[in-house]
Motif scaffolding. Sequence first.
Motif, PDB file in Angstrom:
ATOM      1  N   UNK A  10      50.444  15.508  23.100  1.00 21.90           N
ATOM      2  CA  UNK A  10      49.499  15.952  22.066  1.00 21.90           C
ATOM      3  C   UNK A  10      49.808  15.271  20.749  1.00 21.90           C
ATOM      4  N   UNK A  11      48.772  14.960  20.005  1.00 20.02           N
ATOM      5  CA  UNK A  11      48.955  14.328  18.703  1.00 20.02           C
ATOM      6  C   UNK A  11      49.680  15.288  17.765  1.00 20.02           C
ATOM      7  N   UNK A  12      50.737  14.806  17.065  1.00 26.37           N
ATOM      8  CA  UNK A  12      51.448  15.695  16.151  1.00 26.37           C
ATOM      9  C   UNK A  12      50.570  16.102  14.969  1.00 26.37           C
ATOM     10  N   UNK A  13      50.792  17.282  14.476  1.00 26.18           N
ATOM     11  CA  UNK A  13      50.059  17.749  13.301  1.00 26.18           C
ATOM     12  C   UNK A  13      50.532  16.962  12.082  1.00 26.18           C
ATOM     13  N   UNK A  14      49.595  16.419  11.330  1.00 27.00           N
ATOM     14  CA  UNK A  14      49.939  15.551  10.197  1.00 27.00           C
ATOM     15  C   UNK A  14      50.270  16.382   8.968  1.00 27.00           C
ATOM     16  N   UNK A  15      51.387  17.075   9.004  1.00 25.31           N
ATOM     17  CA  UNK A  15      51.826  17.843   7.856  1.00 25.31           C
ATOM     18  C   UNK A  15      53.007  17.142   7.201  1.00 25.31           C
ATOM     19  N   UNK A  16      53.219  17.454   5.935  1.00 25.00           N
ATOM     20  CA  UNK A  16      54.308  16.823   5.189  1.00 25.00           C
ATOM     21  C   UNK A  16      55.562  17.683   5.177  1.00 25.00           C
ATOM     22  N   UNK A  17      55.401  19.001   5.325  1.00 23.38           N
ATOM     23  CA  UNK A  17      56.535  19.918   5.262  1.00 23.38           C
ATOM     24  C   UNK A  17      56.555  20.795   6.514  1.00 23.38           C
ATOM     25  N   UNK A  18      57.581  21.663   6.597  1.00 24.96           N
ATOM     26  CA  UNK A  18      57.693  22.534   7.754  1.00 24.96           C
ATOM     27  C   UNK A  18      58.037  21.794   9.025  1.00 24.96           C
ATOM     28  N   UNK A  19      58.742  20.683   8.894  1.00 28.05           N
ATOM     29  CA  UNK A  19      59.062  19.834  10.039  1.00 28.05           C
ATOM     30  C   UNK A  19      60.503  20.052  10.492  1.00 28.05           C
ATOM     31  N   UNK A  20      60.813  19.512  11.664  1.00 25.04           N
ATOM     32  CA  UNK A  20      62.153  19.660  12.236  1.00 25.04           C
ATOM     33  C   UNK A  20      63.088  18.578  11.693  1.00 25.04           C
ATOM     34  N   UNK A  21      64.402  18.847  11.660  1.00 25.54           N
ATOM     35  CA  UNK A  21      65.345  17.793  11.274  1.00 25.54           C
ATOM     36  C   UNK A  21      65.216  16.584  12.192  1.00 25.54           C
ATOM     37  N   UNK A  22      65.084  15.412  11.598  1.00 29.11           N
ATOM     38  CA  UNK A  22      65.019  14.189  12.385  1.00 29.11           C
ATOM     39  C   UNK A  22      63.744  14.007  13.174  1.00 29.11           C
ATOM     40  N   UNK A  23      62.693  14.730  12.835  1.00 26.82           N
ATOM     41  CA  UNK A  23      61.479  14.693  13.659  1.00 26.82           C
ATOM     42  C   UNK A  23      60.870  13.301  13.735  1.00 26.82           C
ATOM     43  N   UNK A  24      60.739  12.622  12.601  1.00 26.50           N
ATOM     44  CA  UNK A  24      60.141  11.284  12.611  1.00 26.50           C
ATOM     45  C   UNK A  24      60.981  10.305  13.422  1.00 26.50           C
ATOM     46  N   UNK A  25      62.293  10.355  13.227  1.00 26.85           N
ATOM     47  CA  UNK A  25      63.184   9.451  13.953  1.00 26.85           C
ATOM     48  C   UNK A  25      63.149   9.730  15.453  1.00 26.85           C
ATOM     49  N   UNK A  26      63.128  11.000  15.830  1.00 24.15           N
ATOM     50  CA  UNK A  26      63.093  11.355  17.246  1.00 24.15           C
ATOM     51  C   UNK A  26      61.786  10.920  17.892  1.00 24.15           C
ATOM     52  N   UNK A  27      60.671  11.080  17.168  1.00 30.12           N
ATOM     53  CA  UNK A  27      59.382  10.650  17.705  1.00 30.12           C
ATOM     54  C   UNK A  27      59.352   9.142  17.904  1.00 30.12           C
ATOM     55  N   UNK A  28      59.905   8.387  16.938  1.00 24.99           N
ATOM     56  CA  UNK A  28      59.944   6.937  17.061  1.00 24.99           C
ATOM     57  C   UNK A  28      60.853   6.504  18.208  1.00 24.99           C
ATOM     58  N   UNK A  29      61.999   7.158  18.336  1.00 27.79           N
ATOM     59  CA  UNK A  29      62.925   6.844  19.421  1.00 27.79           C
ATOM     60  C   UNK A  29      62.275   7.092  20.783  1.00 27.79           C
ATOM     61  N   UNK A  30      61.577   8.214  20.909  1.00 28.45           N
ATOM     62  CA  UNK A  30      60.926   8.541  22.174  1.00 28.45           C
ATOM     63  C   UNK A  30      59.799   7.572  22.487  1.00 28.45           C
ATOM     64  N   UNK A  31      59.097   7.149  21.449  1.00 26.70           N
ATOM     65  CA  UNK A  31      58.026   6.162  21.634  1.00 26.70           C
ATOM     66  C   UNK A  31      58.573   4.854  22.192  1.00 26.70           C
ATOM     67  N   UNK A  32      59.698   4.388  21.644  1.00 22.93           N
ATOM     68  CA  UNK A  32      60.315   3.153  22.126  1.00 22.93           C
ATOM     69  C   UNK A  32      60.856   3.318  23.539  1.00 22.93           C
ATOM     70  N   UNK A  33      61.460   4.475  23.834  1.00 17.47           N
ATOM     71  CA  UNK A  33      61.989   4.731  25.170  1.00 17.47           C
ATOM     72  C   UNK A  33      60.868   4.773  26.208  1.00 17.47           C
ATOM     73  N   UNK A  34      59.747   5.403  25.859  1.00 15.55           N
ATOM     74  CA  UNK A  34      58.617   5.492  26.777  1.00 15.55           C
ATOM     75  C   UNK A  34      57.991   4.130  27.042  1.00 15.55           C
TER      76      UNK A  34
END
Length: 215
Positions: A10-34
């Motif tokens: 599912x497409x992530x919700x485009x919010x600026x706050x209320x996010x998890x620690x390392x969320x952007x980095x984890x999403x990028x890492x998973x994208x590269x792994x996939x």
Amino acid sequence: MFFRKREPRPEPVATRTGRRPGQSAREKQQELADAAPIRTFIARIFDIHTDERAWRLGADGEERVGALLEQLHPHGWHVEHDVRVGSRGANLDHLVIGPPGVFVLNTKAVKGKVWVGGPNVMVDGYRTDYVEKLEFEAQRVRRCLLTATHRQRLWVQGLLVMAHRKPVVKQQPQHVAVLHHSELVPGLLSQPVKLAVEEVAELVEASRREETWAE
């Protein structure tokens, strides 16, 4: 196992706050792994330095620091993680607001030897631009929060947090503090109180508003 069809994410919700620690980095890492599962599998076996590895270590470091920051909540502190700033993909690893003031944290998960001499931060003998970038982030946060709260003055402290080896600090930079993750929470809790309860609440409320970071 490598060629199993994956269900669309599912497409992530485009919010600026209320996010998890390392969320952007984890999403990028998973994208590269996939995108390259076999290459990623082999690289992990032999600990080959790849972009996927760099993002994975970065996400690990931010998650570790994020977990430590949870200890601040009972003491009247507020923490935001992975705050998206502006429209060009910039983000703050952690934003911490408490009685002593506002702190912008940049987490580094480098495993090499870190040496600090004033504005110079070296990793395995190579100079980095960590201090310059963090100073820019701190000034940007200050500007955003001043605009959002209409305050006249606000000091924002940048903290460069090493998530692996303890840095060798000969001299701290002028406007940024470099420390090991084990020193982070005790160091923050030992700072003198500078903001009233109402001021902390005002800054926290501003930090949660999406428009604050739309600069």
